[in-house]
Design an enzyme around this catalytic site. Structure first.
Site, PDB file in Angstrom:
ATOM      1  N   ASN A 245      19.992   8.862  35.421  1.00  0.00           N
ATOM      2  CA  ASN A 245      20.280   7.901  34.150  1.00  0.00           C
ATOM      3  C   ASN A 245      19.313   8.498  32.826  1.00  0.00           C
ATOM      4  O   ASN A 245      18.953   7.622  32.240  1.00  0.00           O
ATOM      5  CB  ASN A 245      19.706   6.644  34.438  1.00  0.00           C
ATOM      6  CG  ASN A 245      20.760   5.456  34.321  1.00  0.00           C
ATOM      7  OD1 ASN A 245      21.637   5.852  33.583  1.00  0.00           O
ATOM      8  ND2 ASN A 245      20.558   4.364  34.817  1.00  0.00           N
TER       9      ASN A 245
ATOM     10  N   ASP B  98      26.726   2.392  36.022  1.00  0.00           N
ATOM     11  CA  ASP B  98      26.024   1.454  37.028  1.00  0.00           C
ATOM     12  C   ASP B  98      27.040   0.792  38.092  1.00  0.00           C
ATOM     13  O   ASP B  98      26.816   0.465  39.263  1.00  0.00           O
ATOM     14  CB  ASP B  98      25.523   0.370  35.938  1.00  0.00           C
ATOM     15  CG  ASP B  98      24.584   0.861  34.951  1.00  0.00           C
ATOM     16  OD1 ASP B  98      23.987   1.866  35.135  1.00  0.00           O
ATOM     17  OD2 ASP B  98      24.522   0.506  33.932  1.00  0.00           O
TER      18      ASP B  98
HETATM   19  O1  KDG Z   1      24.039   1.684  31.706  1.00  0.00           O
HETATM   20  C1  KDG Z   1      24.443   1.044  30.481  1.00  0.00           C
HETATM   21  C2  KDG Z   1      23.127   0.751  29.909  1.00  0.00           C
HETATM   22  O2  KDG Z   1      22.270   1.809  29.974  1.00  0.00           O
HETATM   23  C3  KDG Z   1      22.692  -0.014  28.738  1.00  0.00           C
HETATM   24  O3  KDG Z   1      23.867  -1.004  28.730  1.00  0.00           O
HETATM   25  C4  KDG Z   1      21.412  -0.365  28.508  1.00  0.00           C
HETATM   26  O4  KDG Z   1      19.821  -0.176  30.138  1.00  0.00           O
HETATM   27  C5  KDG Z   1      20.369   0.220  28.980  1.00  0.00           C
HETATM   28  C6  KDG Z   1      19.536   1.208  28.460  1.00  0.00           C
HETATM   29  O5  KDG Z   1      18.485   1.347  28.769  1.00  0.00           O
HETATM   30  O6  KDG Z   1      20.021   2.194  27.740  1.00  0.00           O
END
Ligand code: KDG
Length: 325
Positions: free
Chosen positions: A168, A263
């Site tokens: 991520n 997600d």
């Molecule tokens: O996965 C989508 C999210 O990443 C986003 O909506 C907001 O959690 C978030 C981030 O930290 O960017």
């Protein structure tokens, strides 16, 4: 007792109703989102019980976050209200200046969630847990968040609970490759399942092919039973420890808001594994969940139930679709 535990930050998301640059946006939809909690909400919709560890501010936005997480059925008993700092906010700019790309502007530095620390992760938080889920966002939020994530992983190891880690990558937060690699290492080292994406892999590693980047990731994640590479509309591939792969194509849909797709993918994949479904079937469902989630504004709202997935697959795979059992 929740089956899946995660930790992270949930923010208020300001998502403009119209396109174009934010400097002219006047009308917004107010949503609530955060990658890890999105995954938990996706799991809840698929019948998996979840619990979240975090902090929100003692403010109206914190109440909004708590209300939405509760409405999804997520156990928020370990989300505390911190009177010393505000709930984070972010703004979304969809499709401008590059069509199909979303820009995100964070107002989250020194937020309540960034003050989450190891003291928020008691050992009992893992009672009954079947999986611990983390993403590469939380450890970069602050040193105390990193320590909280390390404690969660350490407790998971002690209790033999599999760790699921999604790389991520948020380039705005990590800024540079070396920092991200160093920051992710302790979590990759403990992960039984690693989710990543082709964009994350290119940010983290050099290499002339996806396979060579996955090999570099695997070297950092020797315990990973599966490395799952998400490729958006192109589909996804699971790399197994014996070098074999399982692949499934993506589904074509009209993209309204791409945020949250990864997600939703994780949630449907994990829910499928927890139900004992085969990897190919988990991939098919995860791709469908990801596709469904980009069809409406917000991250939580379009997350599918099993019935939604059934109807979507019947439509997209035609009459021959082997519908979910
Ligand atoms: O996965 C989508 C999210 O990443 C986003 O909506 C907001 O959690 C978030 C981030 O930290 O960017």
């Amino acid at each position: 007792m929740p089956d899946v535990i995660s930790i992270g930050e949930v923010m208020v998301q300001m998502n403009p109703v119209s396109g174009g640059p934010l400097r002219h946006a006047r009308l917004y939809e107010r949503h609530v989102a955060g990658s890890e909690a999105n995954t938990l909400a996706g799991l809840q919709r698929l019948g998996v019980s979840t619990g979240f560890i975090s902090r929100v501010g003692k403010d109206e936005l914190g109440l909004a976050v708590l209300a939405e997480l509760r409405a999804e059925g997520i156990d928020v008993s370990r989300v505390s209200v911190d009177p010393e700092a505000p709930t984070g906010v972010y703004f979304v700019q969809r499709g401008y200046p590059v069509q199909g790309k979303t820009l995100v502007f964070y107002y989250r530095a020194n937020s309540a969630a960034s003050r989450t620390g190891p003291e928020d992760v008691p050992e009992e938080a893992l009672d009954g847990a079947r999986m611990v889920h983390l993403s590469g966002i939380t450890p970069v939020l602050s040193e105390s968040c990193r320590q909280a994530c390390l404690r969660l992983v350490e407790l998971a190891r002690k209790r033999n609970v599999p760790v699921v880690f999604d790389t991520n990558i948020r380039v705005t937060l990590w800024r540079e490759r070396a920092r991200a690699l160093e920051g992710l290492k302790p979590f990759l080292a403990e992960a039984s399942y690693v989710f990543t994406g082709d964009g994350d892999l290119s940010f983290l590693f050099d290499g002339d092919s996806l396979e060579s980047r996955v090999a570099q990731l695997r070297a950092l994640a020797p315990a990973a039973q599966m490395v799952i590479v998400k490729r958006g509309a192109e589909g996804a591939t699971v790399f197994m420890p014996d070098g074999s792969t399982v692949e499934h194509g993506g589904f074509r849909v009209k993209v309204v808001d791409e945020l949250g797709a990864g997600d939703a993918f994780d949630a449907a994949f994990l829910a499928s594994l927890l139900q004992g479904r085969p990897v190919h079937e988990a991939l098919r469902l995860a791709n469908a969940a990801g596709a469904l989630t980009v069809t409406a504004l917000g991250d939580l709202e379009p997350l599918p139930t099993w019935d939604d997935l059934r109807m979507f697959l019947a439509r997209h795979e035609g009459a021959d679709s082997a519908l979910l059992r």
